[in-house]
Design an enzyme around this catalytic site. Structure first.
Site, PDB file in Angstrom:
ATOM      1  N   ASP A 153      15.368 -28.311  18.089  1.00  0.00           N
ATOM      2  CA  ASP A 153      15.321 -28.535  19.530  1.00  0.00           C
ATOM      3  C   ASP A 153      14.475 -27.542  20.315  1.00  0.00           C
ATOM      4  O   ASP A 153      14.976 -26.843  21.181  1.00  0.00           O
ATOM      5  CB  ASP A 153      16.738 -28.555  20.116  1.00  0.00           C
ATOM      6  CG  ASP A 153      16.718 -28.774  21.621  1.00  0.00           C
ATOM      7  OD1 ASP A 153      17.580 -28.232  22.309  1.00  0.00           O
ATOM      8  OD2 ASP A 153      15.818 -29.469  22.121  1.00  0.00           O
ATOM      9  N   PRO A 154      13.199 -27.506  20.059  1.00  0.00           N
ATOM     10  CA  PRO A 154      12.380 -26.656  20.898  1.00  0.00           C
ATOM     11  C   PRO A 154      12.100 -27.297  22.258  1.00  0.00           C
ATOM     12  O   PRO A 154      11.767 -26.610  23.208  1.00  0.00           O
ATOM     13  CB  PRO A 154      11.088 -26.505  20.104  1.00  0.00           C
ATOM     14  CG  PRO A 154      11.026 -27.730  19.277  1.00  0.00           C
ATOM     15  CD  PRO A 154      12.457 -28.113  18.979  1.00  0.00           C
TER      16      PRO A 154
END
Length: 118
Positions: A73-74
Site C-alpha cells: 500500500d504505497p
C-alpha cells in the site's frame, strides 16, 4: 527480479531454481512491478500481473506461481487487486496498512483475518 536474474551466472540461476523447487524461496503476487493500486486502470494491472506471472512460469514452472499476494500500500488499496488475484488462482493477500481505527476494531473483534468481498 528479472533484472537481477539476467545478471547472474548459470550456477546462481540453478541454485535459485533449487530454492524455488524446494519451497525455500517463493514468489509473492508475481506481477512485473508493484503497481499504483489506487489509480491504475484494470487493463494495466492485468497486463503487469500476467507478464510477471508468465516470466515466473517460463523460468521456474507452473508450480512456482504465487498462491498469495502482498500489498504494501504505497498509494492506497483498490478492490481490483483482490479481484484480479482471485481470478489468477491466488488464495489470499496480505495487506500492510489499515487505518488505526479499523485495525483497533478488527483486533477487538478478533477479526484481523477477513474476507474482502466485492
Amino acid at each position: 527480479f528479472e533484472w537481477w536474474w539476467k545478471e547472474q551466472t548459470l550456477s546462481v540461476q540453478e541454485q535459485m531454481k533449487t530454492l524455488v523447487s524446494e519451497r525455500r524461496f517463493e514468489f509473492v503476487t508475481g506481477g512485473w512491478v508493484m503497481p499504483d493500486e489506487a489509480n491504475s486502470d484494470i487493463y494495466a494491472l492485468e497486463v503487469q500481473l500476467d507478464e510477471g506471472r508468465a516470466w515466473i512460469e517460463e523460468h521456474f514452472g507452473l508450480e512456482a506461481l504465487p498462491k498469495f499476494g502482498w500489498s504494501i500500500d504505497p498509494f492506497g488499496y483498490s478492490p481490483t487487486i483482490p479481484y484480479l488475484s482471485k481470478k489468477r488462482g491466488m488464495e489470499g493477500i496480505l495487506i500492510q496498512r489499515v487505518h488505526y481505527a479499523v485495525k483497533k476494531e478488527l483486533a477487538k473483534r478478533k477479526s484481523l483475518e477477513f474476507k474482502w468481498r466485492q
